[in-house]
Enzyme design. Structure first.
Site, PDB file in Angstrom:
ATOM      1  N   HIS A 136     -13.068   3.151  -0.362  1.00 48.15           N
ATOM      2  CA  HIS A 136     -13.078   2.161   0.748  1.00 48.15           C
ATOM      3  C   HIS A 136     -13.744   0.849   0.337  1.00 48.15           C
ATOM      4  CE1 HIS A 136     -13.154   5.561   4.016  1.00 48.15           C
ATOM      5  NE2 HIS A 136     -11.911   5.180   3.773  1.00 48.15           N
ATOM      6  N   GLY A 183     -11.553   2.272  12.675  1.00 45.95           N
ATOM      7  CA  GLY A 183     -11.139   2.770  13.995  1.00 45.95           C
ATOM      8  C   GLY A 183     -12.280   3.174  14.921  1.00 45.95           C
ATOM      9  N   GLU A 205      -8.503  -4.933   5.129  1.00 49.74           N
ATOM     10  CA  GLU A 205      -8.368  -4.669   3.698  1.00 49.74           C
ATOM     11  C   GLU A 205      -7.185  -5.425   3.099  1.00 49.74           C
ATOM     12  OE1 GLU A 205      -8.741  -0.703   5.209  1.00 49.74           O
ATOM     13  OE2 GLU A 205      -9.563  -0.060   3.290  1.00 49.74           O
ATOM     14  N   LEU A 239     -16.058   3.691   9.592  1.00 49.12           N
ATOM     15  CA  LEU A 239     -15.869   4.957  10.297  1.00 49.12           C
ATOM     16  C   LEU A 239     -14.448   5.038  10.835  1.00 49.12           C
ATOM     17  CD1 LEU A 239     -19.205   4.780  12.360  1.00 49.12           C
ATOM     18  CD2 LEU A 239     -18.870   5.742  10.078  1.00 49.12           C
ATOM     19  N   GLY A 240     -13.588   5.725  10.094  1.00 47.66           N
ATOM     20  CA  GLY A 240     -12.198   5.890  10.527  1.00 47.66           C
ATOM     21  C   GLY A 240     -11.833   7.356  10.420  1.00 47.66           C
ATOM     22  N   ARG A 284     -11.417  10.256  19.314  1.00 49.92           N
ATOM     23  CA  ARG A 284     -11.348  10.021  20.771  1.00 49.92           C
ATOM     24  C   ARG A 284     -11.256  11.327  21.540  1.00 49.92           C
ATOM     25  NH1 ARG A 284      -6.851   5.524  19.918  1.00 49.92           N
ATOM     26  NH2 ARG A 284      -6.458   7.041  18.284  1.00 49.92           N
ATOM     27  N   LYS A 337       3.479   0.764   2.954  1.00 46.28           N
ATOM     28  CA  LYS A 337       3.124  -0.262   3.945  1.00 46.28           C
ATOM     29  C   LYS A 337       3.161  -1.614   3.253  1.00 46.28           C
ATOM     30  CE  LYS A 337      -0.013   2.562   6.696  1.00 46.28           C
ATOM     31  NZ  LYS A 337      -1.056   3.340   6.067  1.00 46.28           N
ATOM     32  N   ASP A 363      -8.998  13.752  15.792  1.00 51.37           N
ATOM     33  CA  ASP A 363      -9.054  12.422  16.382  1.00 51.37           C
ATOM     34  C   ASP A 363     -10.358  12.272  17.163  1.00 51.37           C
ATOM     35  OD1 ASP A 363      -8.647  10.254  18.387  1.00 51.37           O
ATOM     36  OD2 ASP A 363      -6.695  10.134  17.385  1.00 51.37           O
ATOM     37  N   ARG A 419     -12.346  16.101   6.907  1.00 50.99           N
ATOM     38  CA  ARG A 419     -13.113  16.437   5.696  1.00 50.99           C
ATOM     39  C   ARG A 419     -14.541  16.832   6.062  1.00 50.99           C
ATOM     40  NH1 ARG A 419     -11.590  10.982   3.209  1.00 50.99           N
ATOM     41  NH2 ARG A 419      -9.434  11.280   2.587  1.00 50.99           N
ATOM     42  N   ASN A 424       0.877  -1.176   0.000  1.00 49.84           N
ATOM     43  CA  ASN A 424       0.000   0.000   0.000  1.00 49.84           C
ATOM     44  C   ASN A 424       0.914   1.227   0.000  1.00 49.84           C
ATOM     45  OD1 ASN A 424      -1.818   2.021   0.466  1.00 49.84           O
ATOM     46  ND2 ASN A 424      -2.734   1.104   2.301  1.00 49.84           N
ATOM     47  N   GLU A 448     -15.323   0.152  14.955  1.00 54.00           N
ATOM     48  CA  GLU A 448     -14.960  -1.085  15.657  1.00 54.00           C
ATOM     49  C   GLU A 448     -14.829  -0.879  17.160  1.00 54.00           C
ATOM     50  OE1 GLU A 448     -11.279  -2.583  13.938  1.00 54.00           O
ATOM     51  OE2 GLU A 448     -12.157  -2.372  11.944  1.00 54.00           O
ATOM     52  N   ARG A 456      -2.658  -2.143  -3.264  1.00 50.98           N
ATOM     53  CA  ARG A 456      -3.869  -1.392  -2.967  1.00 50.98           C
ATOM     54  C   ARG A 456      -3.868  -0.145  -3.844  1.00 50.98           C
ATOM     55  NH1 ARG A 456      -6.106   2.129   2.075  1.00 50.98           N
ATOM     56  NH2 ARG A 456      -8.080   2.493   1.029  1.00 50.98           N
TER      57      ARG A 456
HETATM   58  P1  ADP Z   1      -7.743   5.444   8.875  1.00 53.06           P
HETATM   59  O1  ADP Z   1      -8.940   5.962   8.150  1.00 53.06           O
HETATM   60  O2  ADP Z   1      -6.589   6.396   8.910  1.00 53.06           O
HETATM   61  O3  ADP Z   1      -7.379   4.019   8.552  1.00 53.06           O
HETATM   62  P2  ADP Z   1      -8.664   4.333  11.400  1.00 53.06           P
HETATM   63  O4  ADP Z   1      -9.604   3.349  10.811  1.00 53.06           O
HETATM   64  O5  ADP Z   1      -7.482   3.837  12.120  1.00 53.06           O
HETATM   65  O6  ADP Z   1      -8.217   5.446  10.370  1.00 53.06           O
HETATM   66  O7  ADP Z   1      -9.516   5.262  12.393  1.00 53.06           O
HETATM   67  C1  ADP Z   1      -8.973   6.341  13.044  1.00 53.06           C
HETATM   68  C2  ADP Z   1     -10.055   6.914  13.964  1.00 53.06           C
HETATM   69  O8  ADP Z   1     -10.466   5.886  14.861  1.00 53.06           O
HETATM   70  C3  ADP Z   1      -9.569   8.074  14.790  1.00 53.06           C
HETATM   71  O9  ADP Z   1     -10.514   9.128  14.759  1.00 53.06           O
HETATM   72  C4  ADP Z   1      -9.485   7.492  16.186  1.00 53.06           C
HETATM   73  O10 ADP Z   1      -9.810   8.444  17.174  1.00 53.06           O
HETATM   74  C5  ADP Z   1     -10.555   6.431  16.145  1.00 53.06           C
HETATM   75  N1  ADP Z   1     -10.286   5.398  17.156  1.00 53.06           N
HETATM   76  C6  ADP Z   1      -9.236   4.554  17.212  1.00 53.06           C
HETATM   77  N2  ADP Z   1      -9.315   3.787  18.332  1.00 53.06           N
HETATM   78  C7  ADP Z   1     -10.434   4.159  18.982  1.00 53.06           C
HETATM   79  C8  ADP Z   1     -11.059   3.776  20.197  1.00 53.06           C
HETATM   80  N3  ADP Z   1     -10.560   2.816  20.966  1.00 53.06           N
HETATM   81  N4  ADP Z   1     -12.209   4.395  20.545  1.00 53.06           N
HETATM   82  C9  ADP Z   1     -12.732   5.355  19.780  1.00 53.06           C
HETATM   83  N5  ADP Z   1     -12.194   5.776  18.625  1.00 53.06           N
HETATM   84  C10 ADP Z   1     -11.061   5.186  18.225  1.00 53.06           C
END
Ligand code: ADP
Length: 395
Positions: A179, A330, A383, A208-209, A284, A14, A282, A240, A7, A333, A90
């Site tokens: 995605h 992220g 993925e 949802l990431g 979190r 990666k 982020d 975004r 990737n 899950e 990828r």
């Molecule tokens: P990417 O789109 O870069 O692959 P990820 O799928 O890793 O991103 O998602 C990143 C998002 O997931 C961030 O906003 C992060 O805050 C959130 N996240 C990661 N771990 C947790 C967690 N344990 N609880 C809540 N949100 C989380």
């Protein structure tokens, strides 16, 4: 069979090496800061990680380093690079040509080069990664797995924008979706978890990431998705904006004296959770602030959960039914709060979750209430493994 998954990003590469007979990951890692220094992290299950600053002027050097590590006495897992049966790449954008994963030859590369204008961020590094692999692994089949190809069967009236039709025919402005590899993987897993053929299921997958998208999967085929011409369309994301009234763009340009590129930058990198909360991209951090009573953080979380809810409602209408919702990536899950907010007051659609199951979910889990008509599932995405499975078909 051993498959290497690559990737390549603008300054990163990666990699993940699979033994497909056992499904195990033999080694994985990431080369970062390519072109402006260089850093590699290399991991093998059961061994200490290797991490090192190293000069990586280009993707070629990064790949040479990776291949060297994979066969090295100290950190390797292969006796020779020839043990790699194929490489899966990828590729975010396959344009209108690649409707499924494909063997990459000169013609495929030439096509990918023609669509760089509609994929300026991800196209060039992906092409660099492919070219580096072709140079260094001459006889090994290279396979392209495209994020967009899962959407190749979406009906035209769902992908064409209501703007002059020539903008589609001449400039290729249409919805592509992104995605796809993740949505394809988790929808197949959902069917497995439900013990039903995917052909009989109507599923909405919520990835949802940092970037987020929602896809309607009817009978295993993606019938609609929230991302569009670029990954900018859809629900609010880390940085975004998601969908906004297009007239806002020229208005901001005039009002704030910004160029087209500057507005694009604002909508791509300074909006979403970051723009609304003013705190962080982020999730979190934003959620923590919202729980502490920060109004703008709370607003951002509500905008996100409401945005997801609206897509679930509209996709249920489009599919004339719904069997399962999947949360992945992220946020999807790991965070029970967003799942709870999204599924709240959805009884009309037959969606009810069990809050205890929701808050204790870890890994793949069914969080539906016992009497819920629609199943709500949490499924970790993978993925890379999906790319490896597609690549295996070419061996
Ligand atoms: P990417 O789109 O870069 O692959 P990820 O799928 O890793 O991103 O998602 C990143 C998002 O997931 C961030 O906003 C992060 O805050 C959130 N996240 C990661 N771990 C947790 C967690 N344990 N609880 C809540 N949100 C989380």
């Amino acid at each position: 069979m051993k498959i290497l998954v690559i990737n390549a990003g603008s300054s990163s590469l990666k990699y993940q090496l699979y033994n497909m007979d056992s499904g195990e990951v033999l080694a994985k890692g990431n080369c970062e800061r390519i072109g402006s220094g260089g850093f590699i992290t290399h991991k093998r299950p059961g061994f200490e990680n290797y991490a090192c600053e190293v000069d990586l002027p280009s993707h070629d050097e990064a790949l040479s380093l990776v291949l060297g590590l994979l066969v090295s006495e100290e950190y390797g897992v292969l006796s020779s690079i020839d043990e790699i049966d194929a490489v899966g790449h990828r590729i975010a954008h396959g344009g209108e040509k690649f409707k499924s994963s494909t063997l990459i030859d000169d013609e495929a590369i030439a096509y990918l080069e023609t669509i760089v204008p509609i994929n300026p961020l991800h196209g060039p590094p992906a092409i660099k990664g492919i070219k580096a692999c072709r140079r260094l692994m001459k006889d090994t089949p290279q396979v392209g797995v495209f994020d967009t190809s899962f959407y190749s069967q979406i009906e035209d009236y769902r992908i064409i924008y209501a703007i002059p039709y020539e903008y589609y025919t001449e400039n290729k402005i249409r919805r592509y979706g992104f995605h796809g590899t993740s949505h394809r993987y988790v929808s197949a897993k959902a069917a497995e978890m439900l013990g039903k053929p995917i052909e009989e299921l109507k599923i909405i997958t919520c990835h949802l990431g940092n970037g987020s998208s929602i896809t309607a999967v009817n009978g295993g085929i993606a019938v609609d998705t929230s991302m569009g011409f670029t990954p900018q369309e859809g629900i609010p994301m880390g940085t975004r904006s998601g969908t906004i009234d297009p007239t806002v763009v020229p208005y901001i340009m005039k009002q704030r004296g910004l160029s087209a590129e500057e507005v694009e930058d604002v909508l791509n990198k300074k909006s979403g959770l970051l723009g609304v909360s003013g705190l962080s991209n982020d999730y979190r951090n934003v959620l923590t602030a919202a729980k502490e009573g920060n109004y703008r953080a709370d607003l951002a979380i509500k905008m996100l959960s409401n945005g997801i809810k609206k897509y679930i409602g509209s996709y249920t209408a489009e599919m004339n039914g719904l069997d399962a919702i999947v949360f992945t990536a992220g946020i999807g899950e790991n965070d029970s709060t967003i799942r709870s907010l999204v599924c709240k007051d959805m009884d009309y659609l037959g969606i009810r979750i069990d809050e205890d199951k929701n808050s204790s979910a870890s890994g793949a889990a069914d969080i539906s209430a016992d009497d819920s008509k629609v199943k709500t599932l949490v499924i970790p995405t993978d993925e890379e493994y999906m790319i490896a499975l597609d690549t295996l078909k070419f061996c």
